[in-house]
Write a protein that holds these residues in place. Structure first.
Motif, PDB file in Angstrom:
ATOM      1  N   LYS A  92       0.288  -0.744 -10.531  1.00 48.70           N
ATOM      2  CA  LYS A  92       0.789  -1.273  -9.260  1.00 48.70           C
ATOM      3  C   LYS A  92       0.222  -0.525  -8.052  1.00 48.70           C
ATOM      4  O   LYS A  92       0.604  -0.784  -6.917  1.00 48.70           O
ATOM      5  CB  LYS A  92       2.318  -1.221  -9.227  1.00 48.70           C
ATOM      6  CG  LYS A  92       2.957  -2.217 -10.167  1.00 48.70           C
ATOM      7  CD  LYS A  92       2.650  -3.639  -9.737  1.00 48.70           C
ATOM      8  CE  LYS A  92       3.358  -4.662 -10.571  1.00 48.70           C
ATOM      9  NZ  LYS A  92       3.054  -6.029 -10.158  1.00 48.70           N
ATOM     10  N   GLY A  93      -0.669   0.445  -8.286  1.00 46.96           N
ATOM     11  CA  GLY A  93      -1.356   1.112  -7.199  1.00 46.96           C
ATOM     12  C   GLY A  93      -0.747   2.413  -6.716  1.00 46.96           C
ATOM     13  O   GLY A  93      -1.176   2.963  -5.699  1.00 46.96           O
ATOM     14  N   ALA A  94       0.236   2.927  -7.445  1.00 48.87           N
ATOM     15  CA  ALA A  94       0.837   4.204  -7.039  1.00 48.87           C
ATOM     16  C   ALA A  94      -0.142   5.342  -7.311  1.00 48.87           C
ATOM     17  O   ALA A  94      -0.817   5.357  -8.341  1.00 48.87           O
ATOM     18  CB  ALA A  94       2.140   4.444  -7.793  1.00 48.87           C
ATOM     19  N   SER A  95      -0.222   6.273  -6.391  1.00 52.57           N
ATOM     20  CA  SER A  95      -1.083   7.436  -6.594  1.00 52.57           C
ATOM     21  C   SER A  95      -0.278   8.697  -6.906  1.00 52.57           C
ATOM     22  O   SER A  95      -0.837   9.690  -7.348  1.00 52.57           O
ATOM     23  CB  SER A  95      -1.963   7.665  -5.367  1.00 52.57           C
ATOM     24  OG  SER A  95      -1.171   7.921  -4.232  1.00 52.57           O
ATOM     25  N   ARG A  96       1.032   8.658  -6.666  1.00 49.81           N
ATOM     26  CA  ARG A  96       1.911   9.789  -6.963  1.00 49.81           C
ATOM     27  C   ARG A  96       3.170   9.273  -7.647  1.00 49.81           C
ATOM     28  O   ARG A  96       3.633   8.169  -7.358  1.00 49.81           O
ATOM     29  CB  ARG A  96       2.324  10.515  -5.681  1.00 49.81           C
ATOM     30  CG  ARG A  96       1.226  11.300  -5.024  1.00 49.81           C
ATOM     31  CD  ARG A  96       1.681  11.854  -3.679  1.00 49.81           C
ATOM     32  NE  ARG A  96       2.059  10.814  -2.730  1.00 49.81           N
ATOM     33  CZ  ARG A  96       1.203  10.086  -2.014  1.00 49.81           C
ATOM     34  NH1 ARG A  96      -0.081  10.296  -2.127  1.00 49.81           N
ATOM     35  NH2 ARG A  96       1.630   9.166  -1.179  1.00 49.81           N
ATOM     36  N   LEU A  97       3.732  10.105  -8.507  1.00 53.44           N
ATOM     37  CA  LEU A  97       4.985   9.782  -9.179  1.00 53.44           C
ATOM     38  C   LEU A  97       5.877  11.003  -9.096  1.00 53.44           C
ATOM     39  O   LEU A  97       5.414  12.128  -9.309  1.00 53.44           O
ATOM     40  CB  LEU A  97       4.734   9.414 -10.645  1.00 53.44           C
ATOM     41  CG  LEU A  97       6.000   9.121 -11.448  1.00 53.44           C
ATOM     42  CD1 LEU A  97       6.193   7.618 -11.598  1.00 53.44           C
ATOM     43  CD2 LEU A  97       5.926   9.771 -12.807  1.00 53.44           C
ATOM     44  N   VAL A 146       6.960   2.309  -3.566  1.00 53.81           N
ATOM     45  CA  VAL A 146       6.860   2.057  -2.132  1.00 53.81           C
ATOM     46  C   VAL A 146       5.463   2.502  -1.703  1.00 53.81           C
ATOM     47  O   VAL A 146       5.152   3.690  -1.732  1.00 53.81           O
ATOM     48  CB  VAL A 146       7.943   2.816  -1.337  1.00 53.81           C
ATOM     49  CG1 VAL A 146       7.821   2.533   0.146  1.00 53.81           C
ATOM     50  CG2 VAL A 146       9.336   2.467  -1.852  1.00 53.81           C
ATOM     51  N   GLU A 147       4.653   1.519  -1.359  1.00 57.07           N
ATOM     52  CA  GLU A 147       3.245   1.742  -1.050  1.00 57.07           C
ATOM     53  C   GLU A 147       2.583   2.457  -2.226  1.00 57.07           C
ATOM     54  O   GLU A 147       2.549   1.906  -3.314  1.00 57.07           O
ATOM     55  CB  GLU A 147       3.083   2.426   0.294  1.00 57.07           C
ATOM     56  CG  GLU A 147       3.601   1.544   1.426  1.00 57.07           C
ATOM     57  CD  GLU A 147       3.318   2.074   2.799  1.00 57.07           C
ATOM     58  OE1 GLU A 147       2.441   2.943   2.951  1.00 57.07           O
ATOM     59  OE2 GLU A 147       3.976   1.595   3.732  1.00 57.07           O
ATOM     60  N   ASP A 148       2.131   3.695  -2.044  1.00 57.82           N
ATOM     61  CA  ASP A 148       1.471   4.352  -3.171  1.00 57.82           C
ATOM     62  C   ASP A 148       2.316   5.461  -3.802  1.00 57.82           C
ATOM     63  O   ASP A 148       1.814   6.281  -4.558  1.00 57.82           O
ATOM     64  CB  ASP A 148       0.086   4.874  -2.775  1.00 57.82           C
ATOM     65  CG  ASP A 148       0.127   5.916  -1.675  1.00 57.82           C
ATOM     66  OD1 ASP A 148       1.186   6.090  -1.047  1.00 57.82           O
ATOM     67  OD2 ASP A 148      -0.905   6.560  -1.437  1.00 57.82           O
ATOM     68  N   ASP A 149       3.608   5.447  -3.508  1.00 58.05           N
ATOM     69  CA  ASP A 149       4.527   6.422  -4.108  1.00 58.05           C
ATOM     70  C   ASP A 149       5.449   5.745  -5.116  1.00 58.05           C
ATOM     71  O   ASP A 149       6.082   4.733  -4.801  1.00 58.05           O
ATOM     72  CB  ASP A 149       5.399   7.084  -3.039  1.00 58.05           C
ATOM     73  CG  ASP A 149       4.647   8.127  -2.252  1.00 58.05           C
ATOM     74  OD1 ASP A 149       3.893   8.905  -2.860  1.00 58.05           O
ATOM     75  OD2 ASP A 149       4.823   8.163  -1.023  1.00 58.05           O
ATOM     76  N   TRP A 198       6.706  16.198  -9.933  1.00 57.70           N
ATOM     77  CA  TRP A 198       5.790  15.167  -9.455  1.00 57.70           C
ATOM     78  C   TRP A 198       4.422  15.339 -10.093  1.00 57.70           C
ATOM     79  O   TRP A 198       4.119  16.372 -10.680  1.00 57.70           O
ATOM     80  CB  TRP A 198       5.688  15.220  -7.933  1.00 57.70           C
ATOM     81  CG  TRP A 198       4.939  16.428  -7.430  1.00 57.70           C
ATOM     82  CD1 TRP A 198       5.446  17.683  -7.284  1.00 57.70           C
ATOM     83  CD2 TRP A 198       3.574  16.487  -7.072  1.00 57.70           C
ATOM     84  NE1 TRP A 198       4.452  18.529  -6.836  1.00 57.70           N
ATOM     85  CE2 TRP A 198       3.284  17.821  -6.692  1.00 57.70           C
ATOM     86  CE3 TRP A 198       2.546  15.544  -7.020  1.00 57.70           C
ATOM     87  CZ2 TRP A 198       2.020  18.212  -6.274  1.00 57.70           C
ATOM     88  CZ3 TRP A 198       1.294  15.952  -6.607  1.00 57.70           C
ATOM     89  CH2 TRP A 198       1.053  17.276  -6.240  1.00 57.70           C
ATOM     90  N   VAL A 199       3.613  14.272  -9.970  1.00 52.37           N
ATOM     91  CA  VAL A 199       2.246  14.306 -10.476  1.00 52.37           C
ATOM     92  C   VAL A 199       1.388  13.353  -9.646  1.00 52.37           C
ATOM     93  O   VAL A 199       1.871  12.312  -9.191  1.00 52.37           O
ATOM     94  CB  VAL A 199       2.191  13.908 -11.975  1.00 52.37           C
ATOM     95  CG1 VAL A 199       2.635  12.473 -12.203  1.00 52.37           C
ATOM     96  CG2 VAL A 199       0.808  14.155 -12.562  1.00 52.37           C
ATOM     97  N   ASN A 200       0.138  13.753  -9.403  1.00 46.85           N
ATOM     98  CA  ASN A 200      -0.836  12.828  -8.847  1.00 46.85           C
ATOM     99  C   ASN A 200      -1.329  11.970 -10.002  1.00 46.85           C
ATOM    100  O   ASN A 200      -1.754  12.500 -11.033  1.00 46.85           O
ATOM    101  CB  ASN A 200      -2.016  13.572  -8.207  1.00 46.85           C
ATOM    102  CG  ASN A 200      -1.668  14.138  -6.854  1.00 46.85           C
ATOM    103  OD1 ASN A 200      -0.925  13.553  -6.091  1.00 46.85           O
ATOM    104  ND2 ASN A 200      -2.192  15.325  -6.562  1.00 46.85           N
ATOM    105  N   LEU A 201      -1.283  10.666  -9.838  1.00 50.67           N
ATOM    106  CA  LEU A 201      -1.635   9.758 -10.923  1.00 50.67           C
ATOM    107  C   LEU A 201      -3.139   9.546 -11.039  1.00 50.67           C
ATOM    108  O   LEU A 201      -3.630   9.170 -12.087  1.00 50.67           O
ATOM    109  CB  LEU A 201      -0.914   8.421 -10.751  1.00 50.67           C
ATOM    110  CG  LEU A 201       0.610   8.526 -10.823  1.00 50.67           C
ATOM    111  CD1 LEU A 201       1.253   7.202 -10.474  1.00 50.67           C
ATOM    112  CD2 LEU A 201       1.042   8.989 -12.211  1.00 50.67           C
ATOM    113  N   TYR A 202      -3.860   9.768  -9.948  1.00 55.86           N
ATOM    114  CA  TYR A 202      -5.328   9.706  -9.987  1.00 55.86           C
ATOM    115  C   TYR A 202      -5.915  10.441  -8.828  1.00 55.86           C
ATOM    116  O   TYR A 202      -5.229  10.908  -7.974  1.00 55.86           O
ATOM    117  CB  TYR A 202      -5.855   8.266 -10.049  1.00 55.86           C
ATOM    118  CG  TYR A 202      -5.448   7.381  -8.919  1.00 55.86           C
ATOM    119  CD1 TYR A 202      -6.160   7.351  -7.733  1.00 55.86           C
ATOM    120  CD2 TYR A 202      -4.325   6.553  -9.047  1.00 55.86           C
ATOM    121  CE1 TYR A 202      -5.777   6.510  -6.694  1.00 55.86           C
ATOM    122  CE2 TYR A 202      -3.946   5.720  -8.014  1.00 55.86           C
ATOM    123  CZ  TYR A 202      -4.670   5.693  -6.844  1.00 55.86           C
ATOM    124  OH  TYR A 202      -4.281   4.874  -5.832  1.00 55.86           O
TER     125      TYR A 202
END
Length: 150
Positions: free
Chosen positions: A100-105, A65-68, A146-150
């Protein structure tokens, strides 16, 4: 030597995925939930891992969902656990989320599932909190990671 491949899940895979689900979780999903996730949830992305392109041995699902990105579930047949196949599947999901543009997982994992937590830590996930009595089968808490992907 067996070859393992990952591909997008489709409705024809649901029966095999339900077998994996039923031996992995005390409250497996119904066929209707999988059908809804695949056919109606625009945020959902599900993948299967196959042995020799013929036998589904596991699956992973995530919502973006958006960047999550949120891992909804990941499971392998018990006989395939302990061989780093789960790491391959989880790594695929992480890379897919990034693409797909996610910045957090993030995900929830049982506090008692130390093996899974160790695997998630290999991908940089860290504890972010506790969801009290998250699991309805036994009231066990969930560890949010959780983790920041970039």
């Amino acid at each position: 030597m067996a070859e393992f491949s990952i591909r997008e899940m489709n409705v024809n895979d649901i029966e095999d995925v339900m077998v994996v689900d039923s031996v992995s979780f005390s409250m497996p999903w119904t066929k209707e939930i999988f059908v809804q996730e695949i056919n109606q949830n625009n945020y959902a992305h599900y993948f299967v891992i196959e042995e020799d392109e013929e036998k589904i041995i596991g699956y992973v699902g995530l919502w973006i969902v958006e960047d999550d990105a949120q891992i909804t579930n990941i499971a392998l047949l018990p006989t395939y656990r302990g061989y780093k196949i789960g790491e391959k599947l989880f790594g695929f999901a992480v890379q897919y989320a990034i693409k797909k543009g996610a910045s957090r997982l993030s995900l929830e994992v049982r506090v008692s599932n130390i093996i899974a937590q160790k695997m998630y830590r290999k991908f940089g996930l860290v504890p972010g909190g506790i969801r009290k009595s998250y699991y309805s089968d036994n009231g066990e808490d969930a560890l949010v990671m959780w983790v920041n992907l970039y």
